[in-house]
Design an enzyme around this catalytic site. Structure first.
Site, short mmCIF file in Angstrom:
data_model
loop_
_atom_site.label_atom_id
_atom_site.label_comp_id
_atom_site.label_asym_id
_atom_site.label_seq_id
_atom_site.Cartn_x
_atom_site.Cartn_y
_atom_site.Cartn_z
N HIS A 215 0.82 -1.22 0.00
CA HIS A 215 0.00 0.00 0.00
C HIS A 215 0.86 1.28 0.00
O HIS A 215 0.33 2.37 -0.19
CB HIS A 215 -0.94 0.03 1.21
CG HIS A 215 -1.98 -1.05 1.19
ND1 HIS A 215 -2.84 -1.23 0.13
CD2 HIS A 215 -2.28 -2.02 2.10
CE1 HIS A 215 -3.64 -2.27 0.39
NE2 HIS A 215 -3.31 -2.76 1.57
N ASP B 154 -2.33 -10.50 -2.64
CA ASP B 154 -2.93 -10.10 -1.38
C ASP B 154 -4.43 -9.86 -1.61
O ASP B 154 -4.86 -9.60 -2.74
CB ASP B 154 -2.26 -8.82 -0.87
CG ASP B 154 -2.69 -8.42 0.52
OD1 ASP B 154 -2.03 -8.83 1.48
OD2 ASP B 154 -3.71 -7.70 0.65
N HIS C 192 -6.13 -7.35 -0.74
CA HIS C 192 -6.37 -5.94 -1.07
C HIS C 192 -5.56 -5.52 -2.29
O HIS C 192 -4.46 -6.03 -2.52
CB HIS C 192 -5.98 -5.05 0.12
CG HIS C 192 -6.66 -5.41 1.39
ND1 HIS C 192 -6.11 -6.26 2.33
CD2 HIS C 192 -7.88 -5.05 1.86
CE1 HIS C 192 -6.95 -6.40 3.34
NE2 HIS C 192 -8.04 -5.68 3.09
N ASP D 50 -4.40 -12.99 3.35
CA ASP D 50 -5.70 -12.49 3.83
C ASP D 50 -6.82 -12.79 2.84
O ASP D 50 -7.96 -12.35 3.03
CB ASP D 50 -5.65 -10.99 4.19
CG ASP D 50 -4.89 -10.14 3.20
OD1 ASP D 50 -4.41 -10.68 2.18
OD2 ASP D 50 -4.76 -8.92 3.43
ZN LIG Z 1 -4.21 -7.22 2.47
#
Ligand SMILES: [Zn+2]
Length: 346
Positions: free
Chosen positions: A165, A199, A201, A288
């Site tokens: 991120h 991931d 996200h 995740d």
């Molecule tokens: Zn994540």
């Protein structure tokens, strides 16, 4: 065939970074990105006979960090870690985000800096954060180095804090420096390459950093940002900048994504990567996506991670695995083992 050990680079001081709380949707909750995550994965990987633990002792070169990150972001990490040390180790949470109105910085600049170098409040900084972040980056760079030198075809960096991120000049979402892009930047010595982000996200920081880079292909499978963090990017229409058209491939996935849908989509992402003809691969590896993860809406099973690893192995590329998210702490070891067995074929 001899069993070549797969090096796993471990940041020995990651525990220096340990925020207690995060704030989300009106609730103050325990910080999900806990040190135990990496300890559980490390223990599970060490139980595999072909894994060799390597402490991340490489000295980080600021000039190499500045090849991909703004000096101002590095300065922010240092200044706020020092601020924390002067305030009993309290964690600094950015709270003023001046993007819409800034005309200057006041005399309390250090305390308001965060809003200029963070896009959310999920990357607090304590007195040990800078050290932990640098060591996390060193793990990724060390893993890239052994792959670059041809000593191994797969190396695993147990990065913590994670990185995908974080962008050139911003932190956020538990991330401070982009470990995957740092690894990719070093692997560029081998020519063009690809980053695959699996991931849960979207890797908004990674995408932002490679957006206009024609030498790096970025493919990402993630929860549809229409309903999931980071909300503002990760859509199919985002395909790269003017100097790098069609070098980004986003694969947003719905809630309740099944093993079958995930593998079909992964297959499409790997085909897109193959079409780019890369010489190396960095995998932003988040667990995740697992159905039992507390922040996940997918329905992936434990066993699927071996299949995911097997699919990626088929690319037959020198590969650096960079740890990103994964918050079902007690299950992370099993997921990492499954993935590792799949991608190594041992
Ligand atoms: Zn994540």
């Amino acid at each position: 065939m001899t069993l070549t050990p797969v090096p796993v680079f471990y940041p020995t001081q990651h525990g220096l970074h340990a925020p207690e709380a995060e704030y989300d949707n009106g609730l103050i909750t325990p910080y999900a990105e806990v040190a135990e995550r990496i300890e559980v994965i490390k223990a599970a990987l060490l139980a595999l006979p072909f894994v060799q633990l390597e402490p991340a002792t490489a000295v980080i070169s600021i000039s190499e960090l500045e090849q991909v990150h703004a000096p101002e972001l590095l300065n922010y990490l240092r200044v706020m870690s020092e601020w924390s040390a002067r305030h009993e180790g309290r964690y600094y949470y950015p709270s003023v985000f001046p993007g819409y109105f800034a005309r200057g910085v006041g005399v309390n600049g250090d305390r308001v800096l965060g809003g200029m170098f963070a896009f959310d409040i999920h990357a607090p900084i304590g007195m040990g954060t800078e050290t932990a972040v640098f060591q996390s980056a060193a793990s990724a760079l060390s893993a890239a180095q052994v792959v670059l030198e041809g000593k191994t075809n797969v190396a695993y960096a147990l990065c913590r804090p994670p990185g995908h991120h974080a962008g050139r000049s911003f932190s956020g979402g538990y991330c401070y420096l982009n470990n995957a892009v740092l690894a990719a930047n070093r692997l560029k010595a081998l020519g063009k390459g690809a980053i695959l982000d699996i991931d849960y996200h979207h890797g908004n920081g990674t995408q932002d950093m490679v957006w206009d880079d024609p030498e790096i292909f970025f493919a990402s499978l993630h929860a549809d940002p229409a309903f999931e963090y980071p909300y503002y990017c990760g859509y199919v229409a985002e395909t790269g900048g003017p100097h790098a058209p069609d070098t980004i491939a986003n694969f947003p996935l719905p809630k309740q994504t099944s093993d079958e849908l995930y593998l079909t989509t992964l297959h499409a992402a790997l085909e897109a990567i193959e079409a780019f003809a890369p010489n190396w691969l960095v995998v932003s590896l988040g667990f995740d996506t697992f159905g039992e993860d507390p922040i996940c809406t997918f329905a992936l099973s434990e066993g699927i991670y071996q299949e995911i690893g097997k699919h990626i192995k088929k690319l037959a590329l020198p590969t650096v695995l960079v740890q990103e998210g994964g918050y079902a702490v007690s299950k992370l070891g099993d997921l990492a083992q499954n993935f590792m067995v799949g991608i190594t074929g041992f």
